[in-house]
Design a protein around this motif. Structure first.
Motif, mmCIF file in Angstrom:
data_model
loop_
_atom_site.group_PDB
_atom_site.id
_atom_site.type_symbol
_atom_site.label_atom_id
_atom_site.label_comp_id
_atom_site.label_asym_id
_atom_site.label_seq_id
_atom_site.Cartn_x
_atom_site.Cartn_y
_atom_site.Cartn_z
ATOM 1 N N TYR A 26 39.615 47.544 41.017
ATOM 2 C CA TYR A 26 39.679 48.093 39.660
ATOM 3 C C TYR A 26 39.428 46.984 38.625
ATOM 4 O O TYR A 26 38.653 47.162 37.682
ATOM 5 N N LYS A 27 40.094 45.855 38.855
ATOM 6 C CA LYS A 27 39.944 44.743 37.903
ATOM 7 C C LYS A 27 38.514 44.202 37.910
ATOM 8 O O LYS A 27 37.954 43.866 36.864
ATOM 9 N N GLY A 28 37.915 44.102 39.095
ATOM 10 C CA GLY A 28 36.551 43.591 39.194
ATOM 11 C C GLY A 28 35.528 44.589 38.680
ATOM 12 O O GLY A 28 34.614 44.227 37.936
ATOM 13 N N TYR A 29 35.719 45.820 39.054
ATOM 14 C CA TYR A 29 34.753 46.877 38.712
ATOM 15 C C TYR A 29 34.715 47.128 37.204
ATOM 16 O O TYR A 29 33.700 47.531 36.663
ATOM 17 N N ASN A 30 35.850 46.938 36.540
ATOM 18 C CA ASN A 30 35.931 47.204 35.092
ATOM 19 C C ASN A 30 35.951 45.926 34.250
ATOM 20 O O ASN A 30 36.429 45.947 33.114
ATOM 21 N N SER A 31 35.486 44.827 34.827
ATOM 22 C CA SER A 31 35.530 43.579 34.051
ATOM 23 C C SER A 31 34.418 43.561 33.000
ATOM 24 O O SER A 31 33.403 44.250 33.139
#
Lengths: 227, 265
Positions: free
Chosen positions: B223-228
Motif C-alpha cells: 500500500y505504501k509503495g503503490y501509493n507513493s
C-alpha cells in the motif's frame, strides 16, 4: 530457465523442510498427549482433585503413562476423572491398583499417581473404575499445624501463669522459691530432724543394751544369722 | 493569545491530522478489498508467485536463522540466573521453549521480516511507481495490482509461517547450546524436556497469527509503495513507513491474538 528451475527446487526444499519441522513438532506434542498410540480409558472417583486439570499427566511407578482426558463433577462431593492410558502399561495395572492425586515436585503441576497393586489380580480393562484414596494435602498439614500451635499457645499461657504465681510467692513451690522465712523455717526443720535422728539413734543403742530389751534385739538379729 | 498561537498547534492542525488518519484508514481498507477481489479472480500469476515466494521466503532464511539462533542462546543465558536462584535450572529448556514457540519466535521473526521484506517491497513498488513502470504495465495490458501486489502479499502470508517454524527450530537449537554452556544436558534429554511442557494451545495460535503478521506486513508495504508520490523522495518515505507501520501492525495483531487465544485456552 535453469535459474528459475533452481529457484523452484530451493523453494520446494525450503517449504518442505518448514512443513516437516511443523509436522514433527505436532507429532511429538501429540505423542506426549497419547494421540497417536493405542490407549485405553480408566476412571477414578475422587472427593477432592486439588486443582487437577485436563491434560495433566498420569504416572504409574514413576513413569508417565497417560493424561487426564476429562474431569466431571458427578455430585456435590465427588468428581469423576477419565484417564487415557498407554496400552503398553495395561498388563502391569491390576484391578486393585489405586489412584491418588499428587504433585510434580514442590511447585509443579498436579498429577494422578497410580499405585501398583498386588500381583495375581487381573489386568485393568477399558473403562474400568479404580479405587482412589486421598493423599495428605498441604491443607491437612496446615490444619494439624494450627491445632498444634493452638495447643502450644494454651500450654505456654498456663506455664506463664504458673511462673507468675511462683514469682509472686503463691503456692508451695512459690513459697519454696520466693519466701525467705519459709526457707529459713525449712532449714531449721531439717536441722531439727537431723538432731532428732541423732538422739533417736543414741536412745536405740541404749535400749539394745538394756536388760529387759536385750532378748528382743537378740531374737531380731538371730534369724538373719541362722539364714 | 499570541503565545497560544505560537506554542500550541491550532485546532485546524488537529482536525487535518485526524482527517488524514481516517483517509488513510479508508484507503487501506479499499486497498485490502481490492486485494481480495483481485486475488480471487483468475488469471493467477503462479510463476510470479513462486518467484516472490523464493525472494521473500528462501532469501530471508539466513537472516532469520542467525536471529533465531541468537534469540534462543541469549534467552537461555539470561533466564538461567533467575531459575538458578530457585534451584529450578532443570526447567530451563521447557521455559525457553514455551517462550520461543508462543511469543518470542513469531514476533521477533515478524519484526525482522518487516524490516527486510517490508522495506524491500515498499521501496521496490515506490520506485516502480516513480519511474512509471506501473503505468507502463497497465498500458501493455498487464494488471499491475494482480501482478505486483497480490503475488507479494500471498507469498508473504504463506512464507512467514514457514520462516517462523524454522526460526523456532533454530532458536531451540540455540537454547540447547545455551543450556550446555554452563551445564551438561544431552540433546535427547533437552528434546524431551522441551516437548514435556508444550501443548497444542502453545503451537497452533502462535502459527496461525503469523499468517496474519505476514499478510499485514506485505499489505501495508504494498500500500505504501503503490501509493507513493513526491518522486525519489517518496521511495525512502515508502520504505521507511512500510517498516514502521508493518512493525506496529505486528504488535497490534499480536495483542489481539493473545486476547483471542486466551479466550479459547
Amino acid at each position: 530457465m535453469k535459474k528459475t528451475t533452481g529457484h523452484k527446487v530451493r523453494l520446494g526444499i525450503f517449504i518442505s523442510l518448514g512443513f516437516a519441522l511443523f509436522i514433527a513438532g505436532i507429532y511429538f506434542i501429540g505423542q506426549k498427549q497419547q494421540l497417536f498410540g493405542n490407549t485405553f480409558h480408566v476412571n477414578g472417583i475422587f472427593k477432592d482433585i486439588s486443582g487437577l486439570q485436563v491434560g495433566n499427566n498420569v504416572r504409574f511407578s514413576g513413569i508417565n503413562v497417560g493424561i487426564v482426558e476429562s474431569i466431571q463433577q458427578i455430585s456435590d462431593s465427588t468428581v469423576k476423572i477419565d484417564m487415557l492410558i498407554d496400552e503398553r502399561s495395561r498388563k502391569f495395572m491390576k484391578k486393585n491398583s489405586k489412584a491418588i492425586i499428587g504433585s510434580d515436585g514442590l511447585m509443579g503441576n498436579k498429577i494422578v499417581l497410580i499405585v501398583p497393586a498386588t500381583i495375581g489380580k487381573k489386568a485393568l480393562v477399558d473403562n474400568d473404575t479404580i479405587e482412589t484414596f486421598r493423599a495428605v494435602s498441604m491443607d491437612d498439614i496446615l490444619i494439624k499445624v494450627k491445632v498444634t500451635s493452638d495447643n502450644a499457645a494454651t500450654i505456654t499461657a498456663d506455664l506463664s501463669a504458673i511462673i507468675g504465681s511462683i514469682r509472686e510467692g503463691k503456692g508451695t513451690i512459690g513459697k519454696l522459691f520466693m519466701d525467705s522465712t519459709f526457707a529459713q523455717t525449712l532449714d531449721q526443720t531439717l536441722v531439727n530432724i537431723k538432731q532428732g535422728a541423732g538422739g533417736f539413734k543414741q536412745n536405740m543403742n541404749a535400749a539394745s543394751h538394756n536388760v529387759l530389751l536385750r532378748g528382743f534385739f537378740k531374737k531380731k538379729i538371730n534369724p538373719k544369722e541362722k539364714r | 493569545m499570541v503565545i497560544k498561537k505560537i506554542v500550541g498547534p491550532s485546532e485546524r492542525l488537529y482536525l487535518s491530522a485526524l482527517k488524514g488518519f481516517f483517509e488513510e484508514v479508508a484507503q487501506l481498507t479499499l486497498f485490502t478489498l481490492r486485494f481480495f477481489k483481485q486475488a480471487l479472480q483468475p488469471p493467477y500469476e503462479f510463476n510470479e508467485l513462486l518467484k516472490q515466494s523464493y525472494l521473500i521466503g528462501y532469501k530471508s532464511l539466513p537472516l532469520i536463522a542467525i536471529t533465531g539462533c541468537i534469540m534462543g542462546l541469549v534467552l537461555t543465558i539470561q533466564s538461567r540466573p533467575t531459575l538458578a536462584e530457585f534451584g529450578a535450572e532443570s526447567w530451563l529448556p521447557a521455559m525457553v521453549a514455551v517462550s520461543i514457540i508462543r511469543e518470542i519466535g513469531p514476533v521477533i521473526t515478524a519484526l525482522i521480516f518487516a524490516g527486510k521484506v517490508g522495506s524491500g517491497i515498499g521501496a521496490e513498488l515506490a520506485s516502480m511507481k516513480v519511474s512509471e513502470q506501473i503505468d507502463a504495465m497497465e498500458v501493455s495490458g498487464i494488471n499491475p495490482f494482480k501482478y505486483i501486489v497480490v503475488t507479494r502479499v500471498v507469498s508473504a502470508t504463506f512464507m512467514l509461517p514457514v520462516l517462523v517454524v524454522m526460526a523456532d527450530a533454530i532458536a531451540l537449537y540455540g537454547a540447547y547450546i545455551g543450556v550446555n554452556l554452563k551445564g551438561e544436558v544431552s540433546f535427547h534429554l533437552f528434546f524431551l524436556q522441551v516437548f514435556e511442557k508444550l501443548t497444542f494451545t502453545d503451537v497452533f495460535p502462535a502459527i496461525i497469527k503469523t499468517f496474519f503478521f505476514g499478510f499485514a506486513i506485505a499489505l501495508i508495504s504494498c500500500y505504501k509503495g503503490y501509493n507513493s508520490n513526491k518522486g525519489t523522495e517518496g521511495v525512502g518515505v515508502a520504505a521507511n513507513s512500510a517498516v514502521v507501520y508493518g512493525s506496529l501492525a505486528v504488535f497490534i495483531l499480536d495483542m489481539a491474538a493473545v486476547q483471542i487465544s486466551s479466550l479459547f485456552s
